[in-house]
Design an enzyme around this catalytic site. Sequence first.
Site, PDB file in Angstrom:
ATOM      1  NE  ARG A 140     -37.308  32.383 -10.622  1.00 36.76           N
ATOM      2  CZ  ARG A 140     -38.428  31.675 -10.594  1.00 36.76           C
ATOM      3  NH1 ARG A 140     -38.650  30.734 -11.493  1.00 36.76           N
ATOM      4  NH2 ARG A 140     -39.345  31.901  -9.664  1.00 36.76           N
ATOM      5  CG  HIS A 153     -37.455  25.152 -12.828  1.00 39.46           C
ATOM      6  ND1 HIS A 153     -38.477  24.895 -13.702  1.00 39.46           N
ATOM      7  CD2 HIS A 153     -38.037  25.178 -11.605  1.00 39.46           C
ATOM      8  CE1 HIS A 153     -39.623  24.782 -13.045  1.00 39.46           C
ATOM      9  NE2 HIS A 153     -39.375  24.938 -11.769  1.00 39.46           N
ATOM     10  CD  GLU A 174     -37.787  21.769 -11.682  1.00 46.24           C
ATOM     11  OE1 GLU A 174     -37.333  22.241 -10.619  1.00 46.24           O
ATOM     12  OE2 GLU A 174     -39.004  21.662 -11.922  1.00 46.24           O
ATOM     13  NE  ARG A 195     -44.813  29.982 -15.208  1.00 51.52           N
ATOM     14  CZ  ARG A 195     -44.515  29.801 -13.933  1.00 51.52           C
ATOM     15  NH1 ARG A 195     -43.717  28.808 -13.594  1.00 51.52           N
ATOM     16  NH2 ARG A 195     -44.983  30.612 -13.000  1.00 51.52           N
ATOM     17  CG  ASP A 250     -44.021  20.364  -7.303  1.00 46.82           C
ATOM     18  OD1 ASP A 250     -44.460  21.480  -6.938  1.00 46.82           O
ATOM     19  OD2 ASP A 250     -42.811  20.137  -7.533  1.00 46.82           O
TER      20      ASP A 250
HETATM   21  O1  TA6 Z   1     -40.695  22.807 -10.304  1.00 41.77           O
HETATM   22  C1  TA6 Z   1     -40.894  22.789  -8.969  1.00 41.77           C
HETATM   23  C2  TA6 Z   1     -41.546  24.095  -8.492  1.00 41.77           C
HETATM   24  O2  TA6 Z   1     -41.028  24.423  -7.230  1.00 41.77           O
HETATM   25  C3  TA6 Z   1     -43.063  23.934  -8.459  1.00 41.77           C
HETATM   26  O3  TA6 Z   1     -43.511  23.795  -7.132  1.00 41.77           O
HETATM   27  C4  TA6 Z   1     -43.587  25.205  -9.120  1.00 41.77           C
HETATM   28  O4  TA6 Z   1     -43.743  26.226  -8.162  1.00 41.77           O
HETATM   29  C5  TA6 Z   1     -42.460  25.492 -10.111  1.00 41.77           C
HETATM   30  O5  TA6 Z   1     -41.275  25.208  -9.389  1.00 41.77           O
HETATM   31  C6  TA6 Z   1     -42.489  26.860 -10.734  1.00 41.77           C
HETATM   32  O6  TA6 Z   1     -42.087  27.839  -9.810  1.00 41.77           O
HETATM   33  P1  TA6 Z   1     -42.136  29.402 -10.322  1.00 41.77           P
HETATM   34  O7  TA6 Z   1     -41.639  30.194  -9.169  1.00 41.77           O
HETATM   35  O8  TA6 Z   1     -41.230  29.488 -11.518  1.00 41.77           O
HETATM   36  O9  TA6 Z   1     -43.564  29.641 -10.701  1.00 41.77           O
END
Ligand code: TA6
Length: 291
Positions: free
Chosen positions: A91, A160, A262, A65, A204
């Site tokens: 990842r 991301h 992203e 995260r 989002d």
């Molecule tokens: O950043 C877009 C996204 O798809 C959000 O919807 C949120 O789910 C984020 O990615 C984080 O995803 P993750 O799987 O890392 O918790």
Amino acid sequence: MTLPDCITLEESIPGYPIYVINHPAATARIAMNGAHVMEWKPTGQEAPVLYMSPDAVLAPGKAIRGGIPICWPWFGGHPTDVTQPMHGFARIRSWELLRADTQEGHVALLFKLESNEETRTLWPYDFTCHLGISIGASLEVSLMTQNTGDNAFLLGEALHTYLTVGDIKQVTVKGLDETKYLDTVGERVVRDQVGDIVFEGEVDRQYASTGGVIVEDRALKRNLVVNKLGSGTTVIWNPWIEKSKRLADLPDEAYHGFLCVEAANAGDSCVTVAPGSQHVLLTQVSLPSIV
Ligand code: TA6
């Protein structure tokens, strides 16, 4: 492989190697898991530029995260199989460091991930991915995908990037005015962006954009410039209050201190890579000297 003097391999977490970079231009940390740029702080900056959750889980096979997760070879949920990991498998797999060099003003590293029996059970194609990382006063990450098989594949992907901000309520994202975006909060609907992006709730959004943006951070009194190449979608995300509470690896109040910008290819901008062809996705984060 011998590492340059400014890079050390930290293995304080057994089975979880992390490359620690201490270069005159910047410090950084990169996990072998996911070739994941976890931290980057240019010299002279009080606050790191990349955001890392203090509750991030650092364990093999787990998504981190913060930093720059590599979402590949799909973005979001798997197109047909809900049992597959969110945002693909790149990842959460261990990459191989091929090279690391110091050059004038920055450090360059090259990682590799290639298909094998395991990946083919997740995604029935052959590939070689290279991730080029250049760390200095700016940060460039380049994800190169080669189709080494006999069948074309459709590629969804994102770098991301989690960016540290002083206070999300004092942040404006410039550069997407009048751009269409898919709003995925609640009912998925296409909207037109009117003016700069401000944050007053969960955001989002998948913007149909090939260009860069400027993140104006009035609390930290700095602008972050995010440019990109090979990307038809810019995703802007902040989880806000309720989603932050649902994310176990993010403190409830953490949403105040970061947003994601992203460089992606998702939805209509997914890329078909023919056998023997390749595709490059690049993101660059820099800080103009004068705000
Ligand atoms: O950043 C877009 C996204 O798809 C959000 O919807 C949120 O789910 C984020 O990615 C984080 O995803 P993750 O799987 O890392 O918790």
